[in-house]
Design an enzyme around this catalytic site. Structure first.
Site, PDB file in Angstrom:
ATOM      1  N   GLY A  75      -2.569   5.955   4.084  1.00 15.48           N
ATOM      2  CA  GLY A  75      -2.650   4.837   3.139  1.00 15.48           C
ATOM      3  C   GLY A  75      -2.086   3.573   3.732  1.00 15.48           C
ATOM      4  N   ASN A  76      -1.944   2.536   2.912  1.00 10.13           N
ATOM      5  CA  ASN A  76      -1.321   1.300   3.385  1.00 10.13           C
ATOM      6  C   ASN A  76      -0.477   0.704   2.268  1.00 10.13           C
ATOM      7  OD1 ASN A  76      -3.043  -0.675   1.865  1.00 10.13           O
ATOM      8  ND2 ASN A  76      -4.636   0.373   3.030  1.00 10.13           N
ATOM      9  N   ARG A  77       0.159  -0.407   2.545  1.00 14.02           N
ATOM     10  CA  ARG A  77       1.177  -0.941   1.627  1.00 14.02           C
ATOM     11  C   ARG A  77       0.612  -1.774   0.485  1.00 14.02           C
ATOM     12  NH1 ARG A  77       6.422  -1.124   3.734  1.00 14.02           N
ATOM     13  NH2 ARG A  77       6.576  -0.537   5.936  1.00 14.02           N
TER      14      ARG A  77
END
Ligand code: CTP
Length: 421
Positions: free
Chosen positions: A218-220
């Site tokens: 995932g990412n932020r």
């Protein structure tokens, strides 16, 4: 935004230096207009140095620029802090005997006043009647705090803390922008009506690319900016679909289509874009996904390996949804397509250079360049962006501002693209 900071003659003027700093650091263009009495507490050099502008109290300076009219007319917000009993009385009776009272008569933007004085003066029926009059006329009065006054005495009359006054300013500026006011307070019909009845599709959130039933890459991205865009578009009368991999509450009047992976987002976006007037790719789409999905949880001692080894995850490229949306709209020039660029800057260039290169590469109409990093943008309530337009060198700098205000500026830029056809 253009802010006029009026300062009346009270000891709390010294606290307003901190408010001025917050406003300028917030990216606002601040003109300080102290009364003559205010200068007895804090001198003109302090106001000039902190605002970066000359400071006048009377209407007789720079007369050719007609400052007593222009300052009020062009302001997006006027805040008076401290507003003394004398200033409240002069404002309530419409006097125009110095620059600040002239500004108050010519301003058509939100006006905030933060009274500060001794308790007896604040509670006097004359002061209360003046406050009531100003309040009825739409002035936002920030009630004084209770606490230690100038001497040893305490009671209501204290100027609220600069941070609290700054929060009121940000809220009032946001409210004015949401009501469709142009940067100088004049409603801009081109912006307020451009989205009415239009079909708008916004993507939001960071995609999740599963490795096994438990884990994902995932990412932020929190999705907050995409949700703010959807909420503002709905308020402006658009029919809004939000294609989201975030788990935030659905904004009022917005249809949410939940997705998880980049591949799911691609399928939904391509289907929804057909027939849309505007598409905004605010989502942080993963560029890569694991090549293989493991049906069962990957165990620490995975098949065929020694006990202390770690699995190697092979990745494959995800499709570029934005580029595909641009390719598939053919020559109709509809929908208007807005991309985002999350940039940290690198050895090859700063965020703006990288943004311009990305705009050329992706071929969308507008590119919203976001400077990102662990302590910037992601998950925060505020944002700083630069909006680039295809075929021009224009840069619209926005922020730091709430994600709602940033959304309003992005829709204003979209409105101009729609208007030019
Ligand atoms: N985007 C997309 N599909 C992808 C990756 C990105 O549609 N697979 C969109 C994003 O939603 C955003 C824009 O492309 O609107 C730019 O995303 P960004 O991550 O900044 O750029 P990339 O194209 O991924 O390029 P790079 O990572 O090399 O900066």
């Amino acid at each position: 935004m253009r802010v006029v900071l009026g300062v009346a003659g009270g000891i709390a003027a010294y606290k307003v230096c901190a408010l001025l700093r917050l406003l300028t650091e917030g990216g606002h263009d601040v003109t300080v207009v102290p009364t003559a009495a205010a200068l007895k507490f804090v001198g003109a050099p302090t106001w000039a140095a902190l605002s970066g502008k000359p400071v006048h109290t009377e209407v007789w300076s720079d007369i050719t620029e007609v400052p007593h009219v222009r300052l009020g007319q062009q302001a997006d917000l006027v805040i008076v802090a401290p507003a003394t009993a004398d200033l409240l009385a002069r404002a309530a009776t419409g006097q125009a005997d110095d620059l600040l009272t002239n500004v108050l008569l010519t301003a058509r933007c939100p006006v905030v006043m933060a009274p500060a004085m001794h308790t007896e003066m604040w509670e006097h029926p004359a002061t209360q009647a003046n406050v009531a009059t100003l309040s009825e006329r739409g002035v936002h009065i920030v009630p004084p705090a209770s606490g230690r006054l100038t001497g040893a005495d305490t009671g209501p009359g204290r100027l609220p803390e600069p941070e609290d006054l700054y929060a009121v300013c940000v809220r009032e500026l946001g409210r004015a922008a949401r009501a469709g006011a142009a940067p100088h307070g004049i409603p801009d019909p081109a912006v307020t009506t451009a989205l009415t009845g239009r079909r708008v599709v916004v993507s939001a959130g960071g995609t999740r690319e599963p490795l096994d039933p438990v884990r994902y890459l995932g990412n932020r991205s929190s999705g907050k900016q995409g949700y703010a865009l959807a909420a503002v578009a709905a308020r402006l009368g658009a029919e809004v679909t939000l294609v989201s991999s975030a788990t935030l509450a659905a904004p009022e009047g917005v249809r949410v289509v939940p997705v998880e992976t980049a591949l799911e987002m691609r399928t939904v976006m391509l289907a929804e874009a057909a027939g849309a007037d505007v598409v905004v790719m605010a989502a942080a789409v993963a560029d890569f996904r694991p090549a293989n999905y493991t049906e069962h949880k990957i165990k620490k001692s995975h098949e065929g390996a020694g006990d202390d080894s770690a699995p190697v995850v092979e990745l494959v490229r995800n499709p570029d949804i934005l580029a595909e949306l641009v390719r598939t709209r053919r020559d109709t020039e509809r929908p208007v397509i807005v991309g985002f660029a999350a940039e940290t800057g690198d050895a090859s260039g700063g965020v703006l250079d990288l943004g311009r290169a990305k705009l050329a590469r992706k071929g969308c109409d507008l590119l919203v360049v976001n400077e990102v990093g662990p302590d910037k943008t992601f998950g925060r309530e505020d944002n700083t962006v630069h909006i680039l337009r295809r075929g021009t060198d224009d840069v619209i700098d926005v922020g730091p501002a709430s994600k709602s205000v940033v959304a309003e500026e992005i829709w204003a830029a979209v409105a101009h693209v729609l208007a030019r056809g």
